[in-house]
Design a protein around this motif. Structure first.
Motif, short mmCIF file in Angstrom:
data_model
loop_
_atom_site.label_atom_id
_atom_site.label_comp_id
_atom_site.label_asym_id
_atom_site.label_seq_id
_atom_site.Cartn_x
_atom_site.Cartn_y
_atom_site.Cartn_z
N LEU A 212 12.02 6.84 4.68
CA LEU A 212 11.94 7.96 3.45
C LEU A 212 11.80 9.17 4.29
N PRO A 213 12.63 10.55 4.07
CA PRO A 213 12.37 11.78 4.52
C PRO A 213 10.72 12.29 3.90
N PHE A 214 10.07 13.06 4.66
CA PHE A 214 8.63 13.49 4.29
C PHE A 214 8.67 14.01 2.55
N SER A 215 7.81 13.30 2.30
CA SER A 215 7.46 13.52 0.73
C SER A 215 5.87 13.27 0.44
N LEU A 216 5.34 13.90 -0.42
CA LEU A 216 3.92 13.70 -0.98
C LEU A 216 3.98 13.12 -2.49
N THR A 217 3.11 11.96 -2.51
CA THR A 217 3.13 11.58 -3.88
C THR A 217 2.43 12.42 -5.12
N HIS A 218 2.38 11.98 -6.07
CA HIS A 218 1.65 12.73 -7.34
C HIS A 218 0.28 12.74 -6.79
N ASP A 219 -0.56 11.87 -6.03
CA ASP A 219 -1.82 11.78 -5.47
C ASP A 219 -1.90 12.63 -4.27
N GLY A 220 -0.86 13.34 -3.91
CA GLY A 220 -0.95 14.33 -2.57
C GLY A 220 -1.07 13.48 -1.31
N TYR A 221 -0.55 12.37 -1.33
CA TYR A 221 -0.46 11.48 -0.06
C TYR A 221 0.89 11.42 0.18
N GLU A 222 0.88 11.28 1.78
CA GLU A 222 2.28 10.90 2.17
C GLU A 222 2.93 9.50 1.46
N THR A 223 4.38 9.36 1.25
CA THR A 223 4.73 8.51 0.40
C THR A 223 4.84 7.14 1.24
N THR A 224 5.20 7.06 2.27
CA THR A 224 5.19 5.67 2.94
C THR A 224 4.04 5.12 2.90
N PHE A 225 3.07 6.01 3.42
CA PHE A 225 1.49 5.61 3.70
C PHE A 225 0.91 4.65 2.28
N GLN A 226 1.21 5.67 1.32
CA GLN A 226 0.58 5.30 -0.01
C GLN A 226 1.22 4.11 -0.63
N VAL A 227 2.57 4.07 -0.71
CA VAL A 227 3.13 2.93 -1.25
C VAL A 227 3.17 1.70 -0.43
N ASN A 228 3.10 1.80 0.89
CA ASN A 228 3.23 0.68 1.79
C ASN A 228 1.71 0.19 1.90
N HIS A 229 0.64 0.95 1.74
CA HIS A 229 -0.72 0.40 2.20
C HIS A 229 -1.61 0.81 1.05
N LEU A 230 -1.82 1.99 0.96
CA LEU A 230 -3.06 2.57 -0.03
C LEU A 230 -3.00 1.98 -1.35
N SER A 231 -1.98 1.91 -2.17
CA SER A 231 -1.92 1.58 -3.30
C SER A 231 -1.80 -0.15 -3.69
N HIS A 232 -1.32 -0.71 -2.54
CA HIS A 232 -1.64 -2.13 -2.44
C HIS A 232 -2.93 -2.78 -2.30
N MET A 233 -3.60 -1.67 -1.48
CA MET A 233 -5.40 -1.86 -1.11
C MET A 233 -6.05 -1.95 -2.35
N TYR A 234 -5.65 -0.73 -3.09
CA TYR A 234 -6.26 -0.53 -4.41
C TYR A 234 -6.08 -1.39 -5.42
N MET A 235 -4.83 -1.87 -5.72
CA MET A 235 -4.54 -2.96 -6.52
C MET A 235 -5.49 -4.29 -6.22
N THR A 236 -5.22 -4.57 -4.97
CA THR A 236 -6.16 -6.01 -4.40
C THR A 236 -7.63 -5.77 -4.84
N LEU A 237 -8.37 -4.82 -4.65
CA LEU A 237 -9.51 -4.44 -4.92
C LEU A 237 -9.80 -4.55 -6.33
N LEU A 238 -8.96 -3.89 -7.24
CA LEU A 238 -9.16 -3.96 -8.58
C LEU A 238 -8.89 -5.46 -9.17
N LEU A 239 -8.01 -6.15 -8.61
CA LEU A 239 -7.80 -7.77 -8.74
C LEU A 239 -8.81 -8.64 -8.55
#
Length: 413
Positions: A212-239
């Motif tokens: 992906l070219p550089f972009s920020l998510t709605h939450d203000g984080y770099e997209t590749t980092f959030q999609v590949n890691h941060l959101s998955h971590m959050y989902m795992t902890l919630l489940l």
């Protein structure tokens, strides 16, 4: 430390005149018809074996009027006194990581599941509408598992489910919307899942973006980092409340993690998620996110080991022909060139399926697998201190978004 694995399973072949049987409680014993003797250890290897888990698909355990246990194969309308699980008997392990390689890079996911009945189990697969995620979800569903497709595009996901139902009409597939570029969507996904399912046996963190070219998510984080890691971590902890002893979490990483540039000296929020395109390189962002996957799995395995939840990370294959390369024409071109020399999607899904279902991996956690075989990740990926720092930074970043949303809700009310 993993046990040394033999080149093949040929040593398991019984000598002439010997027969393998199983007791009602799953212990394997050996009968020597020449001497009329029995023993608990394999006549060649000297090791003990056990059978465990569910019966193969279509089999039923019955008890006769005189108390004898027998097994009925409803598919072939046959009856036998031999436990059909003997075909999948595993050696009695001295320690959790003592297992031998049974499959390799050419193995298909459906071959890993041959003879397995996953009825009653519930799985979540992110990014299940296409590519490796689809083959992972399809393989689980075709063997009786209830599979929840965690995807962003509901129309495309329903079409993917319909393709599986064309193969077998009675598969159990569900879809819950998940947009990994929004932590709020992750939270809503988890809430919906908890309303509909009381447990979660298999969680596959598969979805990802690449190039992906550089972009920020709605939450203000770099997209590749959030999609590949941060959101998955959050989902795992919630489940976590739906995960129980014996549940398995599979984190799909990549050999690309070996080329990451994160270290104890450079790891920071800015390094993980830059706020501008200055010095940004999409390939390095991907490499770093894949290192984050393994470090997350390492720390999560350590934290959840006492709960009996198994966490392992995997590499599906090099430049597998999937939609991962869709974001830049050059990557699509390179992937097209190497396609004849890489794994099929079914082969790429095999390591995920192996780690999600293999009986011999019970208790084996915090490991990294490639080609259905345990291997060592990079030194950085084995650094517990680096994993702990990443965990602290990631939870801080997640909490910042949660606090911000709570402030917005408070103002609106």
């Amino acid at each position: 430390m993993a046990a040394i694995m033999p080149d093949s399973d040929s040593e398991d072949e019984l000598p002439p005149g010997w027969e393998e049987r199983a007791t009602v409680d799953g212990s394997v014993y050996y009968v020597n018809h020449a001497t009329k003797g029995t023993q608990w250890t394999h006549p060649r290897t000297g090791k003990k074996k056990v059978v465990s888990g569910d019966l193969p698909f279509g089999w039923e355990k019955c008890v006769s009027e005189d108390g004898k246990v027998f097994y009925v194969d409803h598919g072939n309308r046959q009856t036998t006194y031999s436990d059909p699980r003997l075909a999948f008997a595993t050696e009695e392990k001295e320690y959790a990581q003592d297992f031998r390689q049974r499959f390799d890079g050419s193995t298909m996911a459906l071959q890993v599941l041959h003879g397995r009945d996953l009825a009653g189990k519930v799985a979540v697969v992110s990014g299940a509408s296409t590519g490796i995620g689809f083959e992972t979800a399809r393989s689980l569903a075709l063997h009786g598992c209830t599979v929840v497709f965690a995807c962003r595009d509901l129309i495309r996901t329903q079409a993917a489910i319909d393709r599986i139902k064309d193969e077998r009409a009675n598969v159990k597939c569900d879809v819950i919307e998940l947009d990994l570029a929004r932590l709020r969507s992750v939270r809503i996904f988890a809430e919906h899942f908890k309303l509909n399912y009381k447990k979660l046996d298999i969680l596959v963190l598969n979805a990802g973006v690449f190039g992906l070219p550089f972009s920020l998510t709605h939450d203000g984080y770099e997209t590749t980092f959030q999609v590949n890691h941060l959101s998955h971590m959050y989902m795992t902890l919630l489940l976590e409340p739906q995960l129980c002893q014996g549940s398995r979490v599979i984190v799909v990483s990549s050999e690309s993690h070996r080329f990451a540039n994160l270290s104890g000296d450079t790891l920071s929020q800015t390094a993980l998620s830059p706020s501008s395109a200055t010095h940004f390189w999409s390939m390095m962002a991907y490499n770093n996110s894949k290192l984050c996957n393994i470090l997350f799995g390492l720390e999560l395995a350590r934290m959840w080991e006492k709960k009996g939840i198994i966490v392992n990370t995997i590499h599906p294959g090099n430049m597998v022909s999937s939609n991962l390369s869709r974001n830049w024409w050059l990557y699509r071109f390179l992937f097209a060139i190497v396609r004849p020399f890489t794994k099929s999607l079914q082969q790429a899904a095999s390591t995920t399926i192996y780690c999600a279902t293999a009986p011999e991996l019970d208790g084996a956690t915090g490991l990294y697998f490639n080609n259905c075989c345990r291997c060592e990740p990079s030194k950085a990926a084995q650094d517990p201190e680096l994993a702990h720092v990443l965990w602290q930074l990631s939870t801080k970043m997640i909490q910042a978004v949660i606090n911000s949303e709570e402030d917005i809700i408070a103002v609106e009310n």
